[in-house]
Write a protein that holds these residues in place. Structure first.
Motif, short mmCIF file in Angstrom:
data_model
loop_
_atom_site.label_atom_id
_atom_site.label_comp_id
_atom_site.label_asym_id
_atom_site.label_seq_id
_atom_site.Cartn_x
_atom_site.Cartn_y
_atom_site.Cartn_z
N ILE A 240 65.77 68.56 112.05
CA ILE A 240 66.95 68.50 111.20
C ILE A 240 67.47 67.08 111.25
N HIS A 241 67.61 66.46 110.10
CA HIS A 241 68.12 65.09 110.05
C HIS A 241 69.64 65.16 109.89
N GLY A 242 70.35 64.64 110.87
CA GLY A 242 71.81 64.70 110.85
C GLY A 242 72.48 63.48 110.28
N ASP B 132 67.36 64.12 114.97
CA ASP B 132 66.78 65.46 115.08
C ASP B 132 67.76 66.38 115.79
N GLY B 133 67.40 67.64 115.96
CA GLY B 133 68.31 68.62 116.55
C GLY B 133 68.75 68.28 117.97
N THR C 215 64.27 70.53 116.83
CA THR C 215 64.22 70.91 115.42
C THR C 215 64.22 69.65 114.57
#
Length: 189
Positions: free
Chosen positions: A145-147, A171-172, A143
């Motif tokens: 998604i930037h954490g 990312d995820g 995914t």
């Protein structure tokens, strides 16, 4: 441990091989009764069983395992020694370079005992031993998604195996990998 067992077996077999010719010579020269299971004619007639007890396994010399002949971890040697470098977490006190030793717990890691417990938990399962420090394989769909910008590098040995890996939260997949390494890495959720 496996290396020590294998070397003990080799040394024991070498001692047995050295003892067999001596006992064979004694057995063939003896005038006592020949056991019924031993051939008295043919190509195997000259071979006699080795009489007497098998030799005991010999301890390994000190130069093979350690100074005093003990294996890793048996003389207080830590099987796990990691250097954990963390940056850009945004968590006070989480950034920096920390030393972690397990068996016994030591070093400068802020959550040393919890980190050693997590490593022991992962090491107790085959999947954990194979996956804990393995990077995300190329081509894995993750995914987007930037954490955060957190980055870590872990170098050293874990359960006697070399470790040199990095972790991020880009990312995820990497977020999940980072979270699986908490509390070795700081919890930045």
């Amino acid at each position: 441990m496996l290396r020590r067992l294998a070397l003990t077996a080799v040394v024991s077999l070498a001692a047995l091989a050295a003892a067999v010719p001596a006992s064979t010579a004694t057995a063939s020269g003896s005038l006592g009764p020949t056991p019924a299971a031993v051939p008295t004619s043919g190509p195997l007639a000259a071979a006699r069983p080795a009489l007497g007890p098998l030799p005991m396994p010999l301890p390994l010399p000190g130069f093979l395992d350690g100074v005093d002949g003990t294996g890793p971890g048996e003389a207080g040697e830590a099987l796990t020694r990691l250097t954990v470098s963390v940056e850009n977490t945004g968590v006070a006190g989480a950034d920096g370079t920390f030393e972690l030793e397990c068996g016994p717990t030591g070093g400068s890691h802020p959550r040393g005992q919890a980190a050693c417990d997590r490593l022991a938990e992962a090491g107790a399962t085959r999947a954990g031993r194979q996956e804990l420090f393995r990077p995300t394989p190329e081509g894995t769909m993750c995914t987007m998604i930037h954490g955060g910008d957190a980055f870590a590098r872990i170098v050293g040995t874990w359960e006697g195996r070399a470790v040199d890996t990095t972790a991020s939260r880009r990312d995820g997949c990497e977020i999940a990998r980072w979270n699986s390494l908490v509390p070795v890495l700081p919890d930045v959720r």
